[in-house]
Write a protein that holds these residues in place. Structure first.
Motif, PDB file in Angstrom:
ATOM      1  N   LYS A   1     -22.496 -13.655  22.820  1.00 41.58           N
ATOM      2  CA  LYS A   1     -22.968 -12.499  22.064  1.00 41.58           C
ATOM      3  C   LYS A   1     -24.087 -11.811  22.825  1.00 41.58           C
ATOM      4  O   LYS A   1     -24.846 -12.449  23.556  1.00 41.58           O
ATOM      5  N   VAL A   2     -24.192 -10.494  22.606  1.00 38.19           N
ATOM      6  CA  VAL A   2     -25.289  -9.751  23.221  1.00 38.19           C
ATOM      7  C   VAL A   2     -26.236  -9.249  22.138  1.00 38.19           C
ATOM      8  O   VAL A   2     -25.804  -8.829  21.070  1.00 38.19           O
ATOM      9  N   LEU A   3     -27.507  -9.346  22.444  1.00 41.95           N
ATOM     10  CA  LEU A   3     -28.540  -8.837  21.533  1.00 41.95           C
ATOM     11  C   LEU A   3     -29.149  -7.590  22.160  1.00 41.95           C
ATOM     12  O   LEU A   3     -29.604  -7.623  23.314  1.00 41.95           O
ATOM     13  N   VAL A   4     -29.125  -6.481  21.422  1.00 46.39           N
ATOM     14  CA  VAL A   4     -29.733  -5.242  21.899  1.00 46.39           C
ATOM     15  C   VAL A   4     -31.019  -4.997  21.105  1.00 46.39           C
ATOM     16  O   VAL A   4     -31.018  -5.062  19.871  1.00 46.39           O
ATOM     17  N   ILE A   5     -32.107  -4.742  21.815  1.00 46.35           N
ATOM     18  CA  ILE A   5     -33.385  -4.501  21.141  1.00 46.35           C
ATOM     19  C   ILE A   5     -33.466  -3.023  20.778  1.00 46.35           C
ATOM     20  O   ILE A   5     -33.371  -2.158  21.649  1.00 46.35           O
ATOM     21  N   ALA A   6     -33.637  -2.733  19.494  1.00 51.88           N
ATOM     22  CA  ALA A   6     -33.703  -1.339  19.044  1.00 51.88           C
ATOM     23  C   ALA A   6     -35.053  -0.729  19.394  1.00 51.88           C
ATOM     24  O   ALA A   6     -36.089  -1.352  19.205  1.00 51.88           O
ATOM     25  N   GLU A   7     -34.992   0.508  19.880  1.00 54.66           N
ATOM     26  CA  GLU A   7     -36.226   1.265  20.071  1.00 54.66           C
ATOM     27  C   GLU A   7     -36.353   2.255  18.919  1.00 54.66           C
ATOM     28  O   GLU A   7     -35.388   2.927  18.554  1.00 54.66           O
ATOM     29  N   HIS A   8     -37.532   2.335  18.328  1.00 58.26           N
ATOM     30  CA  HIS A   8     -37.719   3.203  17.165  1.00 58.26           C
ATOM     31  C   HIS A   8     -39.206   3.488  16.988  1.00 58.26           C
ATOM     32  O   HIS A   8     -40.055   2.883  17.669  1.00 58.26           O
ATOM     33  N   ASP A   9     -39.517   4.402  16.044  1.00 53.96           N
ATOM     34  CA  ASP A   9     -40.928   4.711  15.791  1.00 53.96           C
ATOM     35  C   ASP A   9     -41.341   4.262  14.391  1.00 53.96           C
ATOM     36  O   ASP A   9     -42.320   4.760  13.836  1.00 53.96           O
ATOM     37  N   GLY A  10     -40.584   3.361  13.806  1.00 56.30           N
ATOM     38  CA  GLY A  10     -40.898   2.898  12.458  1.00 56.30           C
ATOM     39  C   GLY A  10     -40.007   3.552  11.414  1.00 56.30           C
ATOM     40  O   GLY A  10     -39.710   2.969  10.375  1.00 56.30           O
ATOM     41  N   THR A  11     -39.584   4.770  11.698  1.00 53.05           N
ATOM     42  CA  THR A  11     -38.757   5.526  10.753  1.00 53.05           C
ATOM     43  C   THR A  11     -37.405   5.871  11.352  1.00 53.05           C
ATOM     44  O   THR A  11     -36.364   5.744  10.719  1.00 53.05           O
ATOM     45  N   ASN A  12     -37.430   6.326  12.593  1.00 49.13           N
ATOM     46  CA  ASN A  12     -36.202   6.775  13.238  1.00 49.13           C
ATOM     47  C   ASN A  12     -35.824   5.901  14.421  1.00 49.13           C
ATOM     48  O   ASN A  12     -36.681   5.540  15.232  1.00 49.13           O
ATOM     49  N   LEU A  13     -34.538   5.624  14.483  1.00 52.78           N
ATOM     50  CA  LEU A  13     -34.016   4.903  15.633  1.00 52.78           C
ATOM     51  C   LEU A  13     -34.002   5.859  16.814  1.00 52.78           C
ATOM     52  O   LEU A  13     -33.573   7.003  16.681  1.00 52.78           O
ATOM     53  N   ASN A  14     -34.458   5.411  17.972  1.00 48.56           N
ATOM     54  CA  ASN A  14     -34.414   6.247  19.166  1.00 48.56           C
ATOM     55  C   ASN A  14     -32.983   6.263  19.722  1.00 48.56           C
ATOM     56  O   ASN A  14     -32.296   5.242  19.724  1.00 48.56           O
TER      57      ASN A  14
END
Ligand code: FAD
Ligand code: AMP
Lengths: 248, 312
Positions: B3-16
C-alpha cells in the motif's frame, strides 16, 4: 558558541551541463567547479552571526575528494576559522552526508549548523532535514532571515504560500535560501591568509559512520528537448496564433 | 499487501491541489491500495475533499492541536508511526513535502527519492538533476520507499472518488523545541494559484519596478491567469517571493506561459519545462528564452502588453 557550515563542491551554476552519451552521468572533466551557491550564503550567514557577537567560531566542512579543499579554502578566505575535510572518492548521498554531519556535530558540539537548502548538482534538498531528524534537533529550512537571540533562533522561511516564521531552540539545523544575504567578495590578502588557517582531514571511517543502503543511479540521460518555436512579427500575429490554439 | 500512503497538503480548510497530483503518481505504482493521511487540528473538511480523489482507498484523519500548522518536526513522528503499514510513503514536492519528508526518511533510516517525475517500477523512478538539464533513473533499495512527487509531471487525479474517512489516533511524544510564529502570505489576491493555474503571465527584471508590475497583473487579470516572476524580479523587490518560478521557486505546468522581460536563465527554464505553450516577449533577439519559446516576439514589453490588452 560554534557554527558548523556545510560546503559542497559542485559544477558552477553558469555551466551548461552536458550529459554523457553512454548514460553514465554528466561531463565533469575540464568543467568549472565552485562552491554550491547556497553554501556560500550559509558561510556568509555564519560569518555575520559571528561578527554580530553571537558566535565565537565558524567551522566549514566538506565531504568529497581531495579537490574539495579548494572550496574549503574559499570559505576560509571568506572568513571561516577552520575547515574539516571528510575525504572520500565516492559520491555521498544525503542520508550518509547527514550521518557524517551528525558525527561532526557530536565531535564539535556546534549550536547552529547551517547548510544549503539544496545542492545544485543532485537537487536533493534533503541533508539538513535528515540531519535534524538524526540529531533530534529542530530544523528551519529555506531561511531568508535568521535572528539569533540567546538560546533561540527566529527564522523566516520561504514557503509556497509566502513567508513563514518559526522560532526554534538551539542547537538547530538551518538550511538557507538565496535571498538570505549576499555573500562577500574574497580579497587577495584573505586568500593568502586562508592558506595558513587549519584544515583537518579525516575519513568517513574515522568518524565511525557506516554505509547504509542507498539509492542506485541506473542511468542519466538528457531531457526531452522542447521543439523550437517561431518568431512572430506583431502582437496581431501572436493573438491569432494563440486564438487558433484555443489558449485565449 | 503493498500500500502507498500519500501525505495530504492543506491549510486546515482546503486540500492543496498538489495532493491529487501526488495521488496520480501513487496510482502509477499499481499497488493494492492508496491511502491519504490528513494531519490537522480538525481537518474534517480536508478529509472530505481527499476522499473524493479518484483512486484513493482510505483517508486517515489524524487530529492533534499540534497539527494546526504544518511543522515538520511535529508531523514527522506521526507519519513515522503510520509508515509501518505501507510499502511507499509519498508527498508532493512542494515546500511542504520538501521540508517534511527527509525528516521522516532519516528517522526511518531510509534514503529519499526527491522529485519523482516518472514511475518505472515499484522501486525505479526518473527524477531531474542539474536543474532539469539531466534526468536520472534511480533505484531505491529494497523495502520502504520514501519519495516526493514533482507535481508538474502529473495531472491531478479526477474528483470522482468516494473513499472512506477513518479517524486515527497516533500516540507519539512531540518535541517542544519548535514554535510556529506566523505565516505572512504574499497576497496574490483572488488570482489563480500559480501551481494550479492553466495560464501564467510572468515578469522579469525587464519589467523594471514594483510599480510597473501593475501591467503584468492587469494582463493576467484580463486572461484569468496566475502571476509569476523570475528570481531577479523577486530579488529586486518587484513582487513577493511566492511568485518565483524556477529551479528554486515553483515548478509549474500551465497550458500557456507568457514571459515578459525574462532572459531565460537555465534556473528559470527549469520551472517551465512542462508548460504547454511558451510565449516570450523580450527586446533582445538573442535572449535564451527564445530557444524554448513556441512564440517569440522581439519587442518592448510595455508596448506589447498595451496592444494585447486592446486585442483581448
Ligand atoms: C542557485 C541558483 C538558483 C536560481 N534559481 C532561480 C529560479 O528559481 N528562478 C529564476 O527565475 N532564477 C533563478 N536564478 C537566477 C537566474 O540565474 C537568473 O539570474 C534570473 O532568472 C534572471 O532573471 P531575469 O531573466 O528576470 O533577469 P535578466 O537576466 O536580467 O533579464 C532581463 C531581460 O529583460 C529584457 N528586457 C529589459 N527591458 C525590457 C523591455 N522593456 N521589454 C522587453 N524586454 C526587456 C532584457 O533584454 C533581458 O533579457 C537562480 C540562480 C542561482 C545561482
Ligand atoms: N558532500 C557534501 N559536503 C558538504 N556539504 C554537503 C555535502 N552534501 C550536502 N551538503 C550540504 O547539504 C546541503 C543540501 O544538500 P542536498 O541535500 O544534497 O541537496 C548542501 O547545500 C550542503 O550544505
Amino acid at each position: 558558541m560554534k557554527i558548523l557550515v556545510g560546503v559542497k563542491r559542485v559544477i558552477d551554476f553558469n555551466v551548461r551541463v552536458q550529459v554523457k552519451s553512454d548514460g553514465s552521468g554528466v561531463v565533469k572533466d575540464g568543467v568549472k567547479m565552485s562552491m554550491n551557491p547556497f553554501d556560500e550564503i550559509a558561510v556568509e550567514e555564519a560569518l555575520r552571526i559571528k561578527e554580530a557577537g553571537n558566535a565565537e567560531e565558524v567551522i566549514v566542512a566538506t565531504i568529497g575528494p581531495k579537490a574539495c579543499q579548494e572550496q574549503l579554502r574559499t570559505a576560509l578566505a571568506m572568513g571561516a576559522d577552520r575547515a574539516i575535510h571528510v575525504q572520500t572518492d565516492e559520491e555521498v548521498q544525503p542520508l550518509t552526508g547527514a550521518r557524517i554531519f551528525k558525527a561532526l556535530a557530536d565531535k564539535e558540539q556546534p549550536k547552529i549548523i547551517l547548510l544549503g537548502k539544496q545542492a545544485i548538482d543532485d537537487d536533493n534538498n534533503q541533508t539538513a532535514q535528515m540531519l535534524g531528524a538524526l540529531s533530534h534537533w529542530p530544523q528551519a529550512t529555506f531561511a531568508s532571515e535568521v535572528k539569533i537571540e540567546g538560546e533561540t533562533a527566529t527564522v523566516i522561511r520561504e514557503v509556497d504560500a509566502g513567508l513563514e516564521t518559526l522560532s526554534v531552540d538551539l542547537p538547530a539545523v538551518i538550511s538557507v535560501d538565496l535571498r538570505l544575504n549576499e555573500p562577500r567578495y574574497v580579497k587577495l590578502p584573505d586568500i593568502m591568509k586562508a592558506k595558513r588557517k587549519p584544515l583537518e582531514t579525516m575519513s568517513i571511517e574515522d568518524l565511525g559512520v557506516e554505509h547504509v543502503a542507498e539509492v542506485k543511479v541506473l542511468k542519466t540521460v538528457a531531457p526531452a528537448k522542447r521543439q523550437a518555436g517561431i518568431k512572430v512579427d506583431s502582437v496581431a500575429e501572436l493573438v491569432t496564433a494563440l486564438k487558433e490554439k484555443g489558449l485565449i | 499487501m503493498s500500500k502507498v500512503l500519500v501525505i495530504a497538503e492543506h491549510d486546515g480548510t482546503n486540500l492543496n491541489g498538489s495532493t491529487a497530483r501526488a495521488v496520480s503518481c501513487a496510482s502509477d505504482l499499481g499497488l493494492d491500495a492508496i491511502d491519504v493521511v490528513v494531519l490537522a487540528a480538525d481537518g474534517s473538511a480536508v478529509a472530505e475533499q481527499a476522499a473524493k480523489i479518484s483512486g484513493v482507498t482510505n483517508v486517515l484523519l489524524v487530529q492533534n492541536p499540534a497539527n494546526e500548522n504544518a511543522v515538520a518536526a511535529f508531523l514527522a513522528p506521526q507519519i513515522e508511526a503510520l509508515a509501518a503499514d505501507y510499502s511507499h510513503v509519498l508527498a508532493p514536492s512542494t515546500t511542504f513535502g520538501k521540508d517534511l519528508m527527509p525528516r521522516v526518511a532519516a528517522h526511518l533510516g531510509r534514503p529519499q527519492i526527491s522529485d519523482i517525475m516518472r514511475v518505472e517500477s515499484s522501486h525505479v523512478f526518473d527524477r531531474p538533476v542539474y536543474a532539469g538539464n539531466a534526468i536520472a533513473t534511480v533505484e531505491a533499495p529494497e523495502g520502504l520507499v520514501i519519495g516526493t512527487v514533482r507535481t508538474a509531471s502529473y495531472k491531478a487525479a479526477a474528483n470522482e472518488g468516494s473513499a472512506s474517512v477513518e479517524t486515527r489516533s497516533v500516540e507519539v511524544t512531540l518535541p517542544t523545541h519548535t514554535r510556529f510564529v506566523e505565516l505572512a502570505s504574499g497576497g496574490g489576491g483572488d488570482r489563480p494559484d500559480l501551481q494550479a493555474a492553466s495560464k501564467v503571465v510572468s515578469g522579469g527584471r525587464g519589467v523594471g519596478s514594483e510599480e510597473n508590475f501593475k501591467h503584468i497583473y492587469s494582463l493576467a487579470d484580463k486572461l484569468g491567469a496566475g502571476v509569476g516572476a523570475s528570481r531577479a524580479a523577486v530579488d529586486a523587490g518587484f513582487i513577493p517571493n511566492d511568485h518565483q518560478v524556477g529551479q528554486t521557486g515553483k515548478i509549474i505546468a500551465p497550458d500557456l506561459y507568457m514571459a515578459f522581460g525574462i532572459s531565460g536563465a537555465i534556473q528559470h527554464l527549469a520551472g517551465i519545462k512542462d508548460a504547454g505553450t511558451i510565449v516570450a516577449i523580450n527586446k533582445d533577439a538573442d535572449a535564451p528564452i527564445f530557444e524554448v519559446a513556441d512564440y517569440g516576439l522581439v519587442a518592448d514589453l510595455f508596448e506589447v502588453i498595451e496592444e494585447l490588452e486592446k486585442a483581448l
